[in-house]
Design a protein around this motif. Structure first.
Motif, PDB file in Angstrom:
ATOM      1  N   ARG A  34      -7.415   2.996   1.394  1.00 53.85           N
ATOM      2  CA  ARG A  34      -6.178   2.238   1.485  1.00 53.85           C
ATOM      3  C   ARG A  34      -6.438   0.735   1.361  1.00 53.85           C
ATOM      4  O   ARG A  34      -7.509   0.244   1.710  1.00 53.85           O
ATOM      5  N   LEU A  75      -6.837   9.485  -1.409  1.00 53.62           N
ATOM      6  CA  LEU A  75      -5.971   9.517  -0.230  1.00 53.62           C
ATOM      7  C   LEU A  75      -6.504   8.656   0.901  1.00 53.62           C
ATOM      8  O   LEU A  75      -5.753   7.972   1.586  1.00 53.62           O
ATOM      9  N   ASP A 114       0.814  -1.204   0.000  1.00 54.24           N
ATOM     10  CA  ASP A 114       0.000   0.000   0.000  1.00 54.24           C
ATOM     11  C   ASP A 114       0.858   1.269   0.000  1.00 54.24           C
ATOM     12  O   ASP A 114       1.905   1.324   0.647  1.00 54.24           O
ATOM     13  N   ILE A 142       1.538   7.463  -3.145  1.00 49.61           N
ATOM     14  CA  ILE A 142       1.310   8.833  -2.682  1.00 49.61           C
ATOM     15  C   ILE A 142       1.471   9.838  -3.826  1.00 49.61           C
ATOM     16  O   ILE A 142       0.713  10.797  -3.938  1.00 49.61           O
ATOM     17  N   GLN A 164       4.796   3.493   2.905  1.00 47.82           N
ATOM     18  CA  GLN A 164       5.369   4.672   2.259  1.00 47.82           C
ATOM     19  C   GLN A 164       6.879   4.799   2.451  1.00 47.82           C
ATOM     20  O   GLN A 164       7.552   5.489   1.686  1.00 47.82           O
ATOM     21  N   VAL A 206       0.389   4.203   1.381  1.00 50.90           N
ATOM     22  CA  VAL A 206       0.510   4.907   2.647  1.00 50.90           C
ATOM     23  C   VAL A 206       1.129   4.010   3.709  1.00 50.90           C
ATOM     24  O   VAL A 206       2.088   4.391   4.382  1.00 50.90           O
TER      25      VAL A 206
END
Length: 483
Positions: free
Chosen positions: A218, A215, A178, A206, A183, A180
């Motif tokens: 997720r 945003l 993922d 991102i 990240q 986020v």
């Protein structure tokens, strides 16, 4: 003049939020909560609503199913899965009330229940990663890995070592993570995998995010598939927080995972394949919808299992419906362990109704939290549950991250989904349901062991908590739609 224009713009934006809430068919409680956020936080509240509050399910997750390519692929996944595996499906021969849940899941997210599976509960990080590494080392054809958090450290180093060995042996490797949650995964690590011939992809990175549409959405799933023969899912991410006390401020995380073998692995594989196709936006080598990746499975055990997948692209909130069904159909007991319990109106009512009906309803929730706002949001529901007879235990030994449910010595749920709006509506989640008496009794015994490390809350004592705590709970409850 400038102030007047800004004020008019603010009023128009507020009206727009109200109209969107009305048109989207939001529940009255959700509508009022968002209105409070907009009023209490002028301008910022509107921004928060655009990012966190818009009902993406109604619009099929930023028009994902309006994209012809993706829509066609989802249809192909359904067709492939139905052609290959429908004849193996059965309804479990449990009590009549638990025949309703398998049918519900098969209708709301298409996954059917399958017999002849072997399921093993994996408690905490060491046991889970021992089983995972053992399976990876035995891989012969392919390794598919999907995680919300894939964090570099001792565990990922060990995985890379296995990847190198398996790549030399011709094993296909695909890693999905993922944007986020992972990240901080470095290019150095992913480039190393790419150099081995493995493939990797980031789910909604991102750099490509649109703040008002992607945003907040997720991929919270944790999946490993090896050769289509063995699969893993549950709450445990790939991070050293599960094996080292010095890897984070909350100590070693306490969590549950599930190892699966048998026909059910192909259901888990279907979830991965769909996510992989969406994230990569390509059909490599003619796509992953091949018998090679969905092998026929021989009977492995006596467990009936069913996958529950849900996300903002779903027609229904399958995870919420799963939990609601299991709670409301329980006759004797329902024991829930979850790190984030912000249930919302439907699940709160289900818990209260079950408890008031004489069902032994118990929750284990972490005493500590990785988010201050979430901590008070969770606690804001305690009094309502305690009044109905729900028994609440605060886990005191490090941080609890499990997402499990066991009911009536008949059914268990282990997966990635929390009891909150984020898991019900905003995240891509996956749970595994297993209809099996021996596994249910085993998970129940683990629950009872965990209670030994808990403090039980009592209603009268909780009512005497400081006024300051009540205020924090009230404020957090207002913001519960975005937690």
């Amino acid at each position: 003049m400038l102030f007047t224009l800004l004020f008019i713009a603010y009023i128009l934006a507020t009206i727009g939020v109200v109209l969107n809430l009305l048109i989207s068919g939001a529940r009255p409680t959700k509508t009022m909560a968002w209105l409070l956020v907009v009023i209490v936080l002028p301008v910022l509240g509107i921004i928060l609503y655009l990012v966190f509050g818009v009902n993406r399910r109604k619009y099929k997750f930023y028009k994902i199913k309006e994209a012809q390519k993706v829509k066609k692929y989802l249809s192909r996944v359904d067709g492939f899965y139905e052609d290959h595996f429908t004849e193996q499906a059965i309804l479990p021969e449990n009590r009549d009330i638990y025949r309703k849940t398998p049918e519900l899941i098969s209708k709301n997210c298409r996954f059917l229940p399958y017999p002849d599976n072997k399921a093993k509960i994996l408690r905490n990080g060491p046991a889970t990663f021992d089983a995972i590494f053992d399976a990876l080392e035995k891989a012969e054809t392919f390794i598919h890995i999907q995680y919300y958090i894939f964090e570099e450290g001792e565990l990922t180093d060990r995985m890379m070592k296995i990847f190198k060995e398996k790549a030399k042996a011709g094993v296909e490797i695909r890693l999905l993570y993922d944007g986020v949650g992972s990240q901080f995964l470095s290019n150095k690590y992913t480039n190393q995998l790419q150099e081995l011939g493995g493939n990797h992809s980031c789910f909604l990175p991102i750099a490509n995010m649109r703040p008002t549409s992607t945003l907040n959405y997720r991929n919270h799933r944790k999946i490993i598939i090896v050769d289509g023969k063995i699969g893993f899912t549950g709450g445990i991410n790939v991070t050293d927080k599960y094996i080292r006390s010095d890897a984070g401020p909350l100590g070693i995380w306490h969590d549950m995972h599930l190892q699966l073998e048998g026909p059910i692995v192909n259901s888990l594989q279907a979830v991965f394949v769909t996510d992989w196709n969406f994230a990569t936006e390509r059909e490599e080598n003619g796509d992953l919808l091949k018998d090679k990746y969905f092998p026929k499975s021989e009977p492995k055990g006596d467990a009936v299992a069913q996958i529950v997948a849900s996300g903002p692209d779903s027609d229904f909130s399958s995870i919420r419906q799963e939990y609601f069904s299991l709670i409301t159909q329980a006759d004797d007991y329902v024991y829930i362990t979850n790190s984030y319990v912000i249930p919302g109106e439907a699940i709160l009512t289900a818990l209260q109704t079950a408890a008031l009906s004489g069902v032994d309803v118990r929750l284990i929730i972490p005493e500590t939290s990785d988010s201050v706002v979430v901590k008070w949001g969770v606690r804001s529901y305690f009094e309502e549950m305690l009044r109905a007879g729900v028994r609440i235990y605060l886990y005191k030994d490090n941080f609890l991250h499990s997402k499990t449910l066991v009911a009536d010595d008949e059914v268990i749920s282990i997966g990635t989904a929390n009891f909150d709006l984020r898991s019900f509506e905003q995240n891509f989640e996956v749970n595994a349901l297993v209809y099996n008496e021996s596994l249910a009794k085993e998970l129940k015994s683990y629950f009872m062991e965990d209670i030994e490390n808990c403090e039980e809350l009592k209603l009268e004592e909780f009512k005497e908590r400081p006024v300051g705590d009540k205020i924090k709970e009230g404020i957090a409850k207002i913001f519960s739609p975005i937690l």
